[in-house]
Design a protein around this motif. Structure first.
Motif, PDB file in Angstrom:
ATOM      1  N   ALA A 124       0.822  -1.220   0.000  1.00 53.07           N
ATOM      2  CA  ALA A 124       0.000   0.000   0.000  1.00 53.07           C
ATOM      3  C   ALA A 124       0.851   1.265   0.000  1.00 53.07           C
ATOM      4  O   ALA A 124       0.407   2.326  -0.447  1.00 53.07           O
ATOM      5  CB  ALA A 124      -0.946   0.001   1.190  1.00 53.07           C
ATOM      6  N   HIS A 125       2.080   1.158   0.519  1.00 54.95           N
ATOM      7  CA  HIS A 125       3.059   2.248   0.436  1.00 54.95           C
ATOM      8  C   HIS A 125       4.351   1.701  -0.173  1.00 54.95           C
ATOM      9  O   HIS A 125       5.447   2.006   0.289  1.00 54.95           O
ATOM     10  CB  HIS A 125       3.322   2.860   1.818  1.00 54.95           C
ATOM     11  N   GLY A 126       4.205   0.881  -1.185  1.00 60.98           N
ATOM     12  CA  GLY A 126       5.372   0.280  -1.840  1.00 60.98           C
ATOM     13  C   GLY A 126       6.107  -0.649  -0.896  1.00 60.98           C
ATOM     14  O   GLY A 126       5.502  -1.499  -0.242  1.00 60.98           O
ATOM     15  N   VAL A 127       7.408  -0.460  -0.774  1.00 61.76           N
ATOM     16  CA  VAL A 127       8.226  -1.332   0.083  1.00 61.76           C
ATOM     17  C   VAL A 127       8.355  -0.772   1.499  1.00 61.76           C
ATOM     18  O   VAL A 127       9.084  -1.320   2.324  1.00 61.76           O
ATOM     19  CB  VAL A 127       9.636  -1.522  -0.518  1.00 61.76           C
ATOM     20  N   TYR A 128       7.639   0.298   1.787  1.00 64.01           N
ATOM     21  CA  TYR A 128       7.824   1.004   3.053  1.00 64.01           C
ATOM     22  C   TYR A 128       6.836   0.562   4.137  1.00 64.01           C
ATOM     23  O   TYR A 128       5.693   0.224   3.841  1.00 64.01           O
ATOM     24  CB  TYR A 128       7.690   2.518   2.844  1.00 64.01           C
ATOM     25  N   ASP A 129       7.322   0.615   5.391  1.00 63.68           N
ATOM     26  CA  ASP A 129       6.447   0.350   6.529  1.00 63.68           C
ATOM     27  C   ASP A 129       5.290   1.347   6.541  1.00 63.68           C
ATOM     28  O   ASP A 129       5.477   2.529   6.219  1.00 63.68           O
ATOM     29  CB  ASP A 129       7.212   0.496   7.854  1.00 63.68           C
ATOM     30  N   ILE A 130       4.126   0.870   6.964  1.00 65.51           N
ATOM     31  CA  ILE A 130       2.971   1.755   7.161  1.00 65.51           C
ATOM     32  C   ILE A 130       2.843   1.984   8.663  1.00 65.51           C
ATOM     33  O   ILE A 130       2.704   1.042   9.443  1.00 65.51           O
ATOM     34  CB  ILE A 130       1.684   1.142   6.584  1.00 65.51           C
ATOM     35  N   ASN A 131       2.909   3.244   9.077  1.00 64.84           N
ATOM     36  CA  ASN A 131       2.965   3.569  10.505  1.00 64.84           C
ATOM     37  C   ASN A 131       1.612   3.827  11.140  1.00 64.84           C
ATOM     38  O   ASN A 131       1.453   3.662  12.351  1.00 64.84           O
ATOM     39  CB  ASN A 131       3.851   4.801  10.719  1.00 64.84           C
ATOM     40  N   GLY A 132       0.647   4.268  10.343  1.00 67.23           N
ATOM     41  CA  GLY A 132      -0.630   4.655  10.935  1.00 67.23           C
ATOM     42  C   GLY A 132      -1.798   4.452   9.993  1.00 67.23           C
ATOM     43  O   GLY A 132      -1.662   4.556   8.768  1.00 67.23           O
ATOM     44  N   VAL A 133      -2.954   4.154  10.595  1.00 66.28           N
ATOM     45  CA  VAL A 133      -4.198   4.013   9.834  1.00 66.28           C
ATOM     46  C   VAL A 133      -5.315   4.666  10.637  1.00 66.28           C
ATOM     47  O   VAL A 133      -5.318   4.600  11.874  1.00 66.28           O
ATOM     48  CB  VAL A 133      -4.515   2.532   9.530  1.00 66.28           C
ATOM     49  N   SER A 134      -6.243   5.315   9.953  1.00 60.08           N
ATOM     50  CA  SER A 134      -7.326   6.004  10.664  1.00 60.08           C
ATOM     51  C   SER A 134      -8.572   6.109   9.788  1.00 60.08           C
ATOM     52  O   SER A 134      -8.524   6.645   8.681  1.00 60.08           O
ATOM     53  CB  SER A 134      -6.860   7.406  11.068  1.00 60.08           C
ATOM     54  N   TRP A 135      -9.691   5.580  10.308  1.00 60.11           N
ATOM     55  CA  TRP A 135     -10.980   5.737   9.631  1.00 60.11           C
ATOM     56  C   TRP A 135     -11.492   7.162   9.804  1.00 60.11           C
ATOM     57  O   TRP A 135     -11.278   7.788  10.850  1.00 60.11           O
ATOM     58  CB  TRP A 135     -12.027   4.799  10.223  1.00 60.11           C
ATOM     59  N   TYR A 136     -12.223   7.652   8.810  1.00 60.15           N
ATOM     60  CA  TYR A 136     -12.920   8.932   8.922  1.00 60.15           C
ATOM     61  C   TYR A 136     -13.941   8.815  10.066  1.00 60.15           C
ATOM     62  O   TYR A 136     -14.622   7.801  10.191  1.00 60.15           O
ATOM     63  CB  TYR A 136     -13.621   9.251   7.597  1.00 60.15           C
ATOM     64  N   PRO A 137     -14.063   9.854  10.920  1.00 64.50           N
ATOM     65  CA  PRO A 137     -14.805   9.686  12.177  1.00 64.50           C
ATOM     66  C   PRO A 137     -16.321   9.786  12.111  1.00 64.50           C
ATOM     67  O   PRO A 137     -16.997   9.482  13.097  1.00 64.50           O
ATOM     68  CB  PRO A 137     -14.249  10.815  13.047  1.00 64.50           C
ATOM     69  N   ASN A 138     -16.891  10.251  10.996  1.00 61.43           N
ATOM     70  CA  ASN A 138     -18.351  10.381  10.967  1.00 61.43           C
ATOM     71  C   ASN A 138     -18.900   9.928   9.615  1.00 61.43           C
ATOM     72  O   ASN A 138     -18.151   9.547   8.718  1.00 61.43           O
ATOM     73  CB  ASN A 138     -18.786  11.814  11.310  1.00 61.43           C
ATOM     74  N   GLU A 139     -20.223   9.989   9.480  1.00 63.31           N
ATOM     75  CA  GLU A 139     -20.882   9.402   8.315  1.00 63.31           C
ATOM     76  C   GLU A 139     -20.717  10.204   7.024  1.00 63.31           C
ATOM     77  O   GLU A 139     -21.041   9.704   5.948  1.00 63.31           O
ATOM     78  CB  GLU A 139     -22.373   9.202   8.621  1.00 63.31           C
ATOM     79  N   THR A 140     -20.208  11.423   7.119  1.00 67.30           N
ATOM     80  CA  THR A 140     -20.021  12.232   5.910  1.00 67.30           C
ATOM     81  C   THR A 140     -19.206  11.476   4.869  1.00 67.30           C
ATOM     82  O   THR A 140     -19.558  11.421   3.694  1.00 67.30           O
ATOM     83  CB  THR A 140     -19.311  13.556   6.248  1.00 67.30           C
ATOM     84  N   HIS A 141     -18.097  10.908   5.333  1.00 67.17           N
ATOM     85  CA  HIS A 141     -17.240  10.085   4.469  1.00 67.17           C
ATOM     86  C   HIS A 141     -16.807   8.855   5.262  1.00 67.17           C
ATOM     87  O   HIS A 141     -15.608   8.560   5.367  1.00 67.17           O
ATOM     88  CB  HIS A 141     -16.026  10.877   3.973  1.00 67.17           C
ATOM     89  N   GLY A 142     -17.773   8.174   5.818  1.00 66.15           N
ATOM     90  CA  GLY A 142     -17.486   7.049   6.706  1.00 66.15           C
ATOM     91  C   GLY A 142     -16.765   5.888   6.054  1.00 66.15           C
ATOM     92  O   GLY A 142     -16.257   4.997   6.752  1.00 66.15           O
ATOM     93  N   ASP A 143     -16.675   5.897   4.724  1.00 69.98           N
ATOM     94  CA  ASP A 143     -15.969   4.835   4.015  1.00 69.98           C
ATOM     95  C   ASP A 143     -14.529   5.228   3.677  1.00 69.98           C
ATOM     96  O   ASP A 143     -13.832   4.505   2.975  1.00 69.98           O
ATOM     97  CB  ASP A 143     -16.716   4.456   2.724  1.00 69.98           C
ATOM     98  N   TRP A 144     -14.061   6.377   4.198  1.00 74.75           N
ATOM     99  CA  TRP A 144     -12.693   6.819   3.939  1.00 74.75           C
ATOM    100  C   TRP A 144     -11.732   6.294   5.004  1.00 74.75           C
ATOM    101  O   TRP A 144     -12.104   6.097   6.171  1.00 74.75           O
ATOM    102  CB  TRP A 144     -12.604   8.332   3.940  1.00 74.75           C
ATOM    103  N   LEU A 145     -10.490   6.145   4.579  1.00 69.58           N
ATOM    104  CA  LEU A 145      -9.428   5.648   5.442  1.00 69.58           C
ATOM    105  C   LEU A 145      -8.154   6.395   5.066  1.00 69.58           C
ATOM    106  O   LEU A 145      -7.903   6.629   3.877  1.00 69.58           O
ATOM    107  CB  LEU A 145      -9.258   4.149   5.170  1.00 69.58           C
ATOM    108  N   SER A 146      -7.346   6.773   6.048  1.00 70.96           N
ATOM    109  CA  SER A 146      -6.038   7.368   5.743  1.00 70.96           C
ATOM    110  C   SER A 146      -4.935   6.433   6.220  1.00 70.96           C
ATOM    111  O   SER A 146      -5.092   5.740   7.226  1.00 70.96           O
ATOM    112  CB  SER A 146      -5.883   8.729   6.422  1.00 70.96           C
ATOM    113  N   THR A 147      -3.828   6.412   5.472  1.00 69.62           N
ATOM    114  CA  THR A 147      -2.634   5.690   5.916  1.00 69.62           C
ATOM    115  C   THR A 147      -1.422   6.597   5.735  1.00 69.62           C
ATOM    116  O   THR A 147      -1.398   7.470   4.866  1.00 69.62           O
ATOM    117  CB  THR A 147      -2.407   4.382   5.124  1.00 69.62           C
ATOM    118  N   VAL A 148      -0.394   6.377   6.581  1.00 65.05           N
ATOM    119  CA  VAL A 148       0.849   7.162   6.501  1.00 65.05           C
ATOM    120  C   VAL A 148       2.023   6.202   6.636  1.00 65.05           C
ATOM    121  O   VAL A 148       1.932   5.171   7.311  1.00 65.05           O
ATOM    122  CB  VAL A 148       0.911   8.235   7.601  1.00 65.05           C
ATOM    123  N   GLY A 149       3.146   6.558   5.988  1.00 65.41           N
ATOM    124  CA  GLY A 149       4.245   5.603   5.966  1.00 65.41           C
ATOM    125  C   GLY A 149       5.629   6.210   6.027  1.00 65.41           C
ATOM    126  O   GLY A 149       5.816   7.435   6.026  1.00 65.41           O
TER     127      GLY A 149
END
Length: 344
Positions: free
Chosen positions: A306-331
């Protein structure tokens, strides 16, 4: 088949990105990095979610890596936790839409790993490599008073997370345990110690009601814990009138390396986890499960590299129903990615 669809890749940080935090009500994402900055991102337009802009860079308050960032429940303040052993409190001046670090909290002896606001915004928790958890009371005029220094963990404390409705705090540690903290007559104490992981507990998150908790560990497993109150119907033993937290499900054999972060969606109930194996996994509760004390969770989606060969450090779902199907990742690649959870 359910899958994650990549919406956008956000570039700008000059070092690895450690954590992302969604604003509680706006389409705004805060990210923190080894480059000592926090960046605020939002979509280019109200209906174009594939192009995001960095609208603000918060810098100058920390001398080392910013490891954790958290919005207050109102979204008017940001807290930043740094390896320089300080916590910064940032406020937005709506007149010129400028962010300023209005308070610096000192006291930890070593790197701060996590910061979290209570559901009311009245309390702030921080944790550190110095093995302690600090609880701060938010006072007027940007003053913060340390109410308690909790030192029952025997190793580095990796993360703190508040219950979504009550003033109950959970902390995860290098000592392989999770501790539950509560207040009694202005004194904070450890109400329960959750044991079961066989290596560092990196991350944890409550479900929407706060009745269950998911934890992620270096032992490559996720554990789901349930709170059993005194005199519960199931006959689970409790002590001193305190609830007991018990593992009701262990998810193993999915990630190949340490699981660094986990997020339990408050909207769709799915659990997302990310790992040093560069994958994102989504777990859904099996609807055929009839026993609430022995649920079954299925890994319904896996996104590899999901971030190529790099470690993924964090994941977070969107907190409300506006975009409840969104997810963020950081690496470790310095990138922030926005994903959409597509069910079919």
């Amino acid at each position: 088949m359910p899958h994650l669809e990549l919406l956008a890749t956000l570039e700008g940080h000059q070092d690895r990105v450690w954590q992302a935090s969604w604003h509680p009500t706006k389409t705004l994402l805060a990210t923190c990095s080894g480059d000592k900055t926090v960046r605020l991102w939002k979509p280019a337009t109200h209906n174009n979610f594939t192009e995001w802009h960095c609208v603000e860079t918060l810098e100058g308050a920390h001398k080392r890596t910013i490891r954790s960032v958290a919005w207050s429940p109102t979204g008017n303040e940001l807290a930043t936790a740094s390896f320089d052993a300080t916590t910064g409190i940032w406020e937005n001046d709506p007149r010129d839409n400028d962010w300023e670090c209005v308070a610096t909290l000192e006291g930890h002896e070593n790197e701060i790993k996590s910061v979290s606001w209570s559901s009311t915004g009245a309390l702030l928790a921080t944790c550190s490599r110095d093995k302690s958890v600090w609880i701060w009371e938010v006072e007027s005029d940007n003053d913060f008073e340390c109410l308690s220094v909790l030192q029952e963990h025997t190793q580095d404390v990796k993360m703190v997370a508040w219950h979504p409705k009550l003033e109950i705090l959970a902390s995860a540690s290098y000592d392989d345990t999770i501790k539950i903290w509560k207040e009694d007559d202005d004194d904070w104490y450890c109400a329960d110690t959750l044991e079961g992981h066989t290596s560092t507990v990196w991350s944890l998150d409550f479900d929407a009601e706060g009745e269950q908790l998911v934890s992620a560990s270096d032992d490559k497993t996720l554990r789901i814990w349930k709170m059993y109150k005194p005199d519960n119907e199931q006959g689970v033993i409790t002590h001193n009138g305190e609830p007991t937290w018990k593992t009701i499900c262990t998810l193993s054999g999915y990630h190949d390396r340490c699981i660094y972060s986990v997020s339990w969606s408050k909207v769709n109930g799915c659990i997302a986890s990310v790992s040093g194996d560069n994958s994102i996994r989504i777990f859904e509760k099996d609807s055929d499960t009839t026993d609430p004390d022995s649920p079954n969770y299925k890994n319904t989606s896996t996104t590899k590299d999901a971030h190529g060969v790099y470690d993924i450090n964090g994941v977070s779902w969107y907190p409300n129903e506006t975009h409840g199907d969104w997810l963020s990742t950081v690496g470790d690649d310095g990138l922030v990615r926005i994903w959409r959870w597509v069910k079919d």
